[in-house]
Design a protein around this motif. Structure first.
Motif: not given
Lengths: 346, 346
Positions: A147, A149-150, A157
């Motif tokens: 996944q 993730v910003n 990330l």
DNA sequence: TATTGGCACTCGATTCTACCGAGTGCCAAC
DNA sequence: GTTGGCACTCGGTAGAATCGAGTGCCAATA
């Protein structure tokens, strides 16, 4: 491998062997140089001290023993210890220890990391040596989820979950501003792409030039960019305070501790020993001079031939090999059982 | 707080103060008992050794100094050290050290954890004491993503990403078999539910009785079930090998190392000192007897009054306070700058 | 009254000596 | 090949002597 009797100092006749073993055992016990008479006492071959002395001269000439100074008893060399451990019949664990291990594994709960951390403490308590537990599992584990993730426009990330229950994160830095939507889309694609693969398997990354594809490519490359060794392993060191007891001389203690601080180094040390097919490395046998007064015991943790980790013990060269070996093996064995059939995280 | 001159041994007249400070400084430097004549040499008050001796008798009676034995110089007590650090003018860092810190923070890359780990090594190298870096950030950080991944039918993994770049996982064990779809749905709901919240904020969990809602409820409760202290902090200890140099007596070394092994304990030690408004705890001032020959320096790392962590140093009571304090503060300061405005993970 | 030089005294650390004894190497005898 | 006997080595310990840094006390001084 060894030629045959001739030059090979590989084997000793029965009496020399007994004497050597007696010396090693005694010295492990007392930390004192061992003299001919105490050999007589512990091992009873029906001979006089003088004969033992004569044999000990030979053993010294062949490099198994040394005298700290003239007119003292003898102390084993690394080679002496080596002979000792090579000719050790399988050690056994006391019932109390067996119970302790069993109880421990019945009791432990929590994430893999916690279990391993506590295992290393257990092993250290069992043996009163410093212990090392290395987890190499997720190199072979399949990816269950990936996944992206910003964090902000350019920093993201990548969070990857492996089938062994470990979670790994990597920073992904983009050279362009990505929208939330782009990141979400990239995340979706990444997940589809990586699901079920391992760190070793090849995947087909999109070659398009849009932001989403760029993010995907960057993420995959970050994930794959594994460091040569040790970076993707987890290390748990237990009982480092034991170092203080095990060695005399502040400087030695400092050096050993300082090695233990460098986890990457510990991993490669342990794996190196394993790769060479050894289960014990004594003194100068592992290449690190600061550890020349140490012995390292390793035991692989493997499920169906697949190595998922290593447990190790570090102590003085005059460590209690039978017990330590038995403890390491027992713990390794229980780890396999614990993580074996079922899902690793419990 | 202090009454006034009378009984309060809180203040010393100028000459006593100078003498005490000279004794402490000298003893820190040499590790030897300090005699009246060496006081004369280092601090030049225009008096004779005899006068100094007379003063030292007073200082001893008031508990600032002790004699290891009759006819030896004096050594500071914890109270003596306390006076010394309380009356310390702000220490300065050598230009070389300043440069080293600056260079370090210019150079560091990687995840927060890596940065902090390396920071603790830096701090230890700067001071030659053992260092502690505690990260408390994510207790206040908001949740950027929460995802439930299923390992098998009953075991799931809740992976939470925080705005400070940390990733936390929790095992979620269900009492029923959940389908992939259920888990996916629960994951979606969890993410929506927790996005933007912190570990402290209240959220409304669904009260329905279906599997998805059960999973959501279980996950949230696992996430919230934080341990009393230390469990949600990260600790990085650097330079534990310095312990071997800092103390004499194997037993002391062992005890200190053994404390350092218990990370929870270290966290609470450090936070306790901070809570009491101290920046240094000397000898018995922190409650842990095994550390009675240690001093601990702490410096908070706070952004806009919000504490995000602590840096600390652990050394012998006769540690170089000015330098160590300066180093801890400088590093804390640079950490704030490093993680301050921008996103923490870089 | 505070300070000081003088002085006897204390006691850990260092050095030296003597000596003990564990352990050796050698050798002649078995 | 094995052994008892013996001279020898040398680290470790104990005791005695000595050294000296540092003290506490006191009478003299400003």
């Amino acid at each position: 491998m060894a030629k045959r009797a001739n030059v090979a100092s590989d084997e000793l006749d029965a009496r020399k062997a007994t004497i050597l073993q007696a010396v090693v055992a005694e010295h492990i016990d007392t930390a004192q140089p061992v003299g001919s008479s105490s050999v007589i006492q512990s091992a009873d071959l029906g001979v006089s001290p003088a004969t033992v002395r004569a044999e000990m001269v030979t053993l010294e000439r062949e490099g198994y023993l040394v005298q700290p100074h003239t007119s003292a008893g003898r102390v084993p060399t690394d080679k002496g210890y080596r002979y000792f451990v090579d000719h050790l019949e399988a050690g056994v664990l006391g019932p109390a220890e067996q119970e302790q291990i069993k109880g421990f594994f019945k009791r432990v709960r929590g994430e893999v990391e916690d279990v391993l951390e506590q295992t290393s403490t257990l092993l250290s308590q069992l043996t009163s040596y410093t212990s090392v537990v290395v987890n190499t599992a997720h190199a072979h584990a399949t990816i269950l989820s990936a996944q992206l993730v910003n964090l902000d426009a350019r920093h993201h990330l990548l969070v990857t979950v492996f089938s062994d229950g470990t979670v790994v994160k990597h920073s992904v830095k983009a050279s362009f501003d990505a929208s939330h939507l782009d990141v979400a889309e990239a995340s979706k694609q990444l997940n589809a792409l990586l699901l079920g693969t391992t760190l070793e398997s090849r995947v087909q990354v999109p070659s398009r030039a849009d932001n989403v594809a760029k993010l995907v490519r960057e993420s995959v490359s970050v994930l794959r960019a594994e460091q040569p060794t040790g970076e993707d392993e987890q290390v748990f060191i237990g009982g480092s305070s034991r170092v203080a007891e095990s060695f005399d001389g502040v400087e030695t203690v400092r050096q050993v501790l300082s090695i233990l601080e460098q986890e990457l180094l510990v991993v490669s040390l342990v794996e190196d020993i394993l790769d060479r097919g050894l289960s014990v490395a004594i003194g100068s046998e592992h290449g690190y001079e600061p550890l020349s007064s140490c012995a390292v015991i390793v035991a692989p943790v493997a499920i169906d031939g697949e190595s998922i980790g290593v447990v190790g013990l570090l102590g003085p060269t005059r460590m209690k090999y039978p017990e330590a070996l038995a403890a390491a093996r027992a713990v390794s064995h229980h780890l396999v059982r614990h993580f074996g059939g079922e899902v690793e995280s419990e």
